[in-house]
Design a protein around this motif. Structure first.
Motif, PDB file in Angstrom:
ATOM      1  N   CYS B  94       0.841  -1.201   0.000  1.00 13.00           N
ATOM      2  CA  CYS B  94       0.000   0.000   0.000  1.00 13.00           C
ATOM      3  C   CYS B  94       0.871   1.244   0.000  1.00 13.00           C
ATOM      4  O   CYS B  94       2.084   1.172   0.174  1.00 13.00           O
ATOM      5  N   ASP B  95       0.237   2.390  -0.212  1.00  9.86           N
ATOM      6  CA  ASP B  95       0.944   3.673  -0.144  1.00  9.86           C
ATOM      7  C   ASP B  95       0.837   4.290   1.239  1.00  9.86           C
ATOM      8  O   ASP B  95       1.768   4.922   1.716  1.00  9.86           O
ATOM      9  N   VAL B  96      -0.337   4.131   1.847  1.00 10.40           N
ATOM     10  CA  VAL B  96      -0.594   4.768   3.138  1.00 10.40           C
ATOM     11  C   VAL B  96      -1.145   3.710   4.086  1.00 10.40           C
ATOM     12  O   VAL B  96      -2.087   2.992   3.733  1.00 10.40           O
ATOM     13  N   PHE B  97      -0.548   3.613   5.270  1.00 11.50           N
ATOM     14  CA  PHE B  97      -1.011   2.676   6.291  1.00 11.50           C
ATOM     15  C   PHE B  97      -1.396   3.496   7.513  1.00 11.50           C
ATOM     16  O   PHE B  97      -0.576   4.228   8.057  1.00 11.50           O
ATOM     17  N   VAL B  98      -2.654   3.410   7.904  1.00 14.16           N
ATOM     18  CA  VAL B  98      -3.130   4.204   9.038  1.00 14.16           C
ATOM     19  C   VAL B  98      -3.563   3.250  10.137  1.00 14.16           C
ATOM     20  O   VAL B  98      -4.397   2.372   9.898  1.00 14.16           O
ATOM     21  N   THR B  99      -3.004   3.436  11.328  1.00 12.51           N
ATOM     22  CA  THR B  99      -3.425   2.556  12.418  1.00 12.51           C
ATOM     23  C   THR B  99      -3.703   3.343  13.692  1.00 12.51           C
ATOM     24  O   THR B  99      -3.056   4.357  13.952  1.00 12.51           O
ATOM     25  N   ASN B 100      -4.702   2.889  14.434  1.00 13.39           N
ATOM     26  CA  ASN B 100      -4.896   3.451  15.770  1.00 13.39           C
ATOM     27  C   ASN B 100      -4.756   2.390  16.851  1.00 13.39           C
ATOM     28  O   ASN B 100      -5.213   2.568  17.975  1.00 13.39           O
ATOM     29  N   CYS B 126       1.078   6.059   9.221  1.00  7.89           N
ATOM     30  CA  CYS B 126       0.492   7.063  10.117  1.00  7.89           C
ATOM     31  C   CYS B 126       0.098   6.429  11.441  1.00  7.89           C
ATOM     32  O   CYS B 126      -0.779   5.574  11.500  1.00  7.89           O
ATOM     33  N   SER B 127       0.790   6.855  12.495  1.00  9.01           N
ATOM     34  CA  SER B 127       0.441   6.446  13.863  1.00  9.01           C
ATOM     35  C   SER B 127      -0.600   7.406  14.384  1.00  9.01           C
ATOM     36  O   SER B 127      -0.356   8.613  14.440  1.00  9.01           O
ATOM     37  N   PHE B 128      -1.697   6.882  14.808  1.00 14.89           N
ATOM     38  CA  PHE B 128      -2.689   7.735  15.442  1.00 14.89           C
ATOM     39  C   PHE B 128      -3.110   7.097  16.755  1.00 14.89           C
ATOM     40  O   PHE B 128      -3.381   5.893  16.803  1.00 14.89           O
ATOM     41  N   SER B 129      -3.140   7.866  17.821  1.00 13.62           N
ATOM     42  CA  SER B 129      -3.581   7.331  19.113  1.00 13.62           C
ATOM     43  C   SER B 129      -4.034   8.475  20.000  1.00 13.62           C
ATOM     44  O   SER B 129      -3.938   9.647  19.623  1.00 13.62           O
ATOM     45  N   GLY B 130      -4.528   8.125  21.173  1.00 14.19           N
ATOM     46  CA  GLY B 130      -4.985   9.150  22.100  1.00 14.19           C
ATOM     47  C   GLY B 130      -3.846  10.043  22.557  1.00 14.19           C
ATOM     48  O   GLY B 130      -3.951  11.265  22.568  1.00 14.19           O
ATOM     49  N   TYR B 131      -2.718   9.405  22.922  1.00 11.48           N
ATOM     50  CA  TYR B 131      -1.651  10.164  23.590  1.00 11.48           C
ATOM     51  C   TYR B 131      -0.294  10.081  22.915  1.00 11.48           C
ATOM     52  O   TYR B 131       0.599  10.855  23.251  1.00 11.48           O
ATOM     53  N   GLY B 132      -0.088   9.117  22.007  1.00  8.55           N
ATOM     54  CA  GLY B 132       1.195   9.077  21.318  1.00  8.55           C
ATOM     55  C   GLY B 132       1.933   7.765  21.497  1.00  8.55           C
ATOM     56  O   GLY B 132       1.548   6.917  22.317  1.00  8.55           O
ATOM     57  N   THR B 133       3.019   7.610  20.743  1.00 10.83           N
ATOM     58  CA  THR B 133       3.748   6.334  20.729  1.00 10.83           C
ATOM     59  C   THR B 133       4.908   6.300  21.712  1.00 10.83           C
ATOM     60  O   THR B 133       5.727   5.393  21.684  1.00 10.83           O
ATOM     61  N   ARG B 134       5.039   7.315  22.552  1.00  9.51           N
ATOM     62  CA  ARG B 134       6.017   7.250  23.634  1.00  9.51           C
ATOM     63  C   ARG B 134       5.460   8.029  24.813  1.00  9.51           C
ATOM     64  O   ARG B 134       4.435   8.677  24.675  1.00  9.51           O
ATOM     65  N   GLY B 135       6.159   7.962  25.935  1.00  6.96           N
ATOM     66  CA  GLY B 135       5.666   8.673  27.109  1.00  6.96           C
ATOM     67  C   GLY B 135       4.843   7.755  27.999  1.00  6.96           C
ATOM     68  O   GLY B 135       4.487   6.646  27.604  1.00  6.96           O
TER      69      GLY B 135
END
Lengths: 403, 403
Positions: B94-100, B126-135
């Motif tokens: 694919c060209d774009v991979f979007v995950t939550n 594309c990483s999408f989440s409530g607060y982010g992929t670190r922290g």
């Protein structure tokens, strides 16, 4: 690392918040952004932040700064002869032209899409207004309060059922709209690069507001009814509500599927496992019929312990919650710091902390490109780059066209 | 006419609102969007619109439909052996991979940035989440209510000073965030096309919420003060407030610059020109100081006439205002119709009206691409395109991996 908008030149003929916030993000992405201001500067420069109730003497406007980092400024009086011609000369030599003039003023100055596409066949022309460039309200002023919040239907849905429509946060609609404008411009740019043709993209504050409550709007379009406002005393269900804790902090619960697990888990945390059993609230239908009795039972229990204590128990039981954070808590939030949403930069009035772009493009050079400009700080540089000779510059200056 | 995202394939491993709303817009722009769902389908499909308080039997979930127009659906059980491998194959092509998915789940399934970009050196991930992929909160669930409204500080600023934090509209934060995701993906796609390297972009609900109140943040970061809430009984000033008319309808005034025109003209309309004259509220400082006593005097005057009366007067005096419109008012608003923010389309439960793309790209083929898919509607077609067939397909089907 390269920047996504390297080599792209943006001309902004816009003021206040939404369009400038979008072009600030374009600057963050590497574009050369030239802000065209009236001689007195963008009106937002003069907005008194103290009028919002701060007990603090702002000597400069950080709110203007946040929407104008890394731009160059040229002052042009559009009302003076030769003013619109200068803007057209700038427009002839750009990739993206962003405008928030109403239709009547745009036509008056000859800055419509057709005029600019004729002199710049590769322009991406982006129109942002309160209500749009067609229709009965094309020349109506709006701001986000009127067009995004009130005329989109959002404001009528907020607040307790019997209360007046609430005050929203000024600029929140604008900054959502800035993201819409950025997306539209990036799409227009992609289309221009693919077809080699000028592109006309358009959005409005009203249309963006409507999109932001797309769920409500799509539902109302089918039902032909206004959704009711939701009261905290009788919410959709008790796991989607706010509660006051023993330390007077408010906690928000948001668990769209209370069954089969989360409501029973919550009742156990409260010390009332029986509330999820027969005779109490044991199904979604019970909540739809009567959530108020559940809230009335929960409120006094929540008032017995602190937010931190409840939060720890909610985490252990997989219940989704958040503190209703103040701004100071949010900006000191380790999660916010770790993600880098706040950054230090050189502002026009010294080093400041401010907000970074609201997205990350890891592996590309994205970030604030320096302070907001003073009004007209780059007027002569920009015009000299256009090849305007000294005599003409002198004449424009003495005629007051440059402020 | 060509579409801006012609030839772009998007794989969505996401649910609920924000990420699906963003990929729905990608479908509007011409992308092929493949939605990966668990066998029971996206949780949002089962959400009961009736729980929002409508007195209406919905023929289908109009809100789910809106965020999923024009997609293909593949059902895969990620927790079954071989499930993640199917998704990895799709991600590789694919060209774009979007995950939550939260980072922990992403890693467990081998669907993190490193793994996907290793398999697909042209991916925009594309990483999408409530607060982010670190922290500290990287694995915390959020929804827009918790992450966008409460943890960003917005909710603490809304409603009257002594009132509980108000309930916001479910999904409003998600749909603003969808615009941020779309922008980030388009920026990533631009860099990928130019530099030929995969891109990792990231958006969070919390960070987007903070961006929308960028003005408040910029001031709070400087003053280190939490701004006060604004009461309609003591607004910033009286030409930036809401008032109830005789017919129970509310009007909103928003004139951030009361002088020299808006305030004196408003006093004229009210029949109290003296309020703006010397000795009374004739400058900004007096207006700010007198906002509470003035509001108490203005309220009864506005109550004497219907909204239509004030509308005509305010327009005549060029004061910026809007009705506080209900959702059904907006649906019938000629301005909304003229701009085409509402469109008619086939939905999976019949033909009806819904919201169009929130921006226009005139001269290109953008718009709603047809109904949302049923869960797994395209599973076998998509897998056949990937070359998964025969024994392998039979095994996946009989093992329940495909639902």
């Amino acid at each position: 690392m390269s920047a996504p908008l390297n080599g792209i030149r943006v001309i902004e003929v816009a003021n206040w918040l939404a369009a400038p916030a979008a072009t600030r993000l374009m600057a963050d992405l590497g574009a050369d952004v030239i802000k065209v201001e009236p001689p007195a500067g963008d009106m937002l420069r003069h907005f008194a932040l103290r009028s919002l109730g701060y007990d603090y003497q702002f000597t400069d406007s950080p709110a203007f700064e946040v929407d104008n980092f890394g731009k160059r400024s040229i002052t042009i009086d559009l009302e003076k002869p030769g003013g619109p011609e200068l803007v057209k000369q700038l427009a002839a030599d750009c990739d993206i032209f962003v405008l928030n003039l109403t239709r009547a003023r745009r036509d008056h100055f000859g800055l419509g899409f057709n005029e600019l596409a004729a002199i710049n066949p590769r322009v991406v022309y982006a129109s942002l207004t309160a209500y749009g460039s067609e229709g009965p309200d094309q020349d109506r002023g709006g701001f986000d309060y009127a067009a995004f919040w009130a005329r989109s239907g959002i404001m009528s849905l907020l607040g307790e059922p019997s209360e007046p429509p609430p005050s929203c946060r000024a600029g929140q609609g604008d900054h959502s709209t800035a993201l819409n404008l950025l997306a539209a411009v990036l799409i227009g740019l992609r289309q221009r690069d693919a077809t080699g043709e000028a592109q006309h993209v358009e959005l409005s504050l009203q249309g963006t507001g409507l999109w932001s409550i797309a769920g409500d709007a799509s539902t109302a379009l089918v039902a032909g009814q206004n959704p009711p406002r939701v009261s905290r005393d009788a919410p959709t269900h008790p796991l989607r509500n706010v509660y006051r804790c023993g330390d007077d902090r408010w906690v928000l619960l948001v668990n769209p599927s209370p069954f089969p697990d989360r409501w029973p888990a919550f009742c156990s945390v409260l010390g009332h496992p029986e509330w999820a059993g027969p005779g109490y609230w044991d199904s979604m239908d019970r909540f739809i019929a009567d959530s108020a009795s559940a809230v009335a039972a929960i409120d006094p229990v929540m008032a017995t312990r602190s937010l931190a204590d409840w939060g720890a128990d909610f985490d252990r039981n997989g219940i989704i919650w958040a503190p209703v954070a103040t701004l100071l808590e949010a900006l000191n939030d380790p999660q916010v710091r770790e993600m880098g949403w706040v950054t230090k930069t050189e502002g026009s009035f010294g080093p400041i902390e401010t907000l970074n772009a609201p997205f990350k493009v890891y592996g590309a050079d994205v970030g604030i490109r320096g302070p907001a400009p003073r009004p007209g700080q780059h007027t002569f540089d920009v015009l000299a780059d256009l090849g305007i000779d000294d005599d003409t510059l002198d004449r424009l200056a003495s005629d007051g066209v440059l402020g | 006419m060509s579409a801006p995202l012609d030839g772009i394939r998007v794989v969505e491993v996401a649910n609920w609102l924000a990420a699906p709303a963003a990929t729905r817009l990608m479908a509007d722009l011409g992308a092929e969007v493949i939605k990966i769902e668990p066998p029971g389908g996206d949780m949002f499909r089962g959400f009961q619109l009736r729980s929002l308080g409508y007195d209406y039997e919905f023929p289908g979930n109009a809100a789910f439909e809106l965020d999923n127009f024009g997609k293909r659906s593949v059902t895969v059980d990620l927790d079954k052996p071989g499930g993640a491998d199917v998704v990895k194959k799709l991600a590789a092509d694919c060209d774009v991979f979007v995950t939550n998915l939260i980072p922990r789940r992403r890693e467990r399934f081998g669907l993190g940035w490193e793994a996907v970009s290793a398999a697909n050196p042209r991916v925009v991930y594309c990483s999408f989440s409530g607060y982010g992929t670190r922290g500290p909160d990287e694995n915390r669930a959020g929804y827009d209510y918790a992450a966008y409204w409460a943890r960003s500080g917005i909710m603490s600023l809304l409603a009257e000073p002594d009132a509980p934090p108000p309930l916001c509209r479910g999904g409003q934060g998600d749909h603003a965030t969808a615009l941020n995701i779309l922008s980030a993906v388009l920026a990533g796609l631009r860099v990928r096309d130019r530099d030929g390297v995969p891109q990792h972009v990231e958006v969070t609900l919390q960070g987007t919420g903070m961006w929308t109140i960028a003005g408040d943040y910029s001031a709070a970061l400087l003053s280190r003060q939490h701004p006060p809430r604004i009461s309609r009984q003591a607004p910033t000033h009286p030409v930036w407030n809401s008032y109830e008319c005789a017919d129970g309808k509310w009007i909103l005034l928003v004139n951030p610059v009361p002088f020299p025109n808006a305030w004196p003209r408003f006093c004229e309309i009210l029949g109290h020109p003296e309020w703006a004259q010397e000795g009374q509220y004739d400058d900004m400082a007096k207006l700010l100081a007198g906002s509470a006593e003035l509001t108490a005097q203005i309220d009864p005057v506005i109550k004497t006439q219907n909204l239509s009366h004030w509308a005509a007067e305010l327009d005549r005096q060029e004061i910026i205002w809007a009705p506080v419109a209900t959702t059904t008012d907006v649906i019938d608003d000629p301005q909304v119709r003229e701009m085409g923010w509402i469109t008619e389309t086939d939905m999976s439960f019949g033909r009806g009206e819904t919201l169009d793309t929130p921006f226009k790209v005139y001269g290109s083929d953008t718009g709603v691409r047809g109904p949302a898919p049923t869960p797994g509607q395209d599973t076998f077609d998509v897998l056949a395109e990937l070359g998964i067939e025969g024994d392998e397909l039979n095994r996946l089907a009989t093992d329940g991996v495909l639902g």
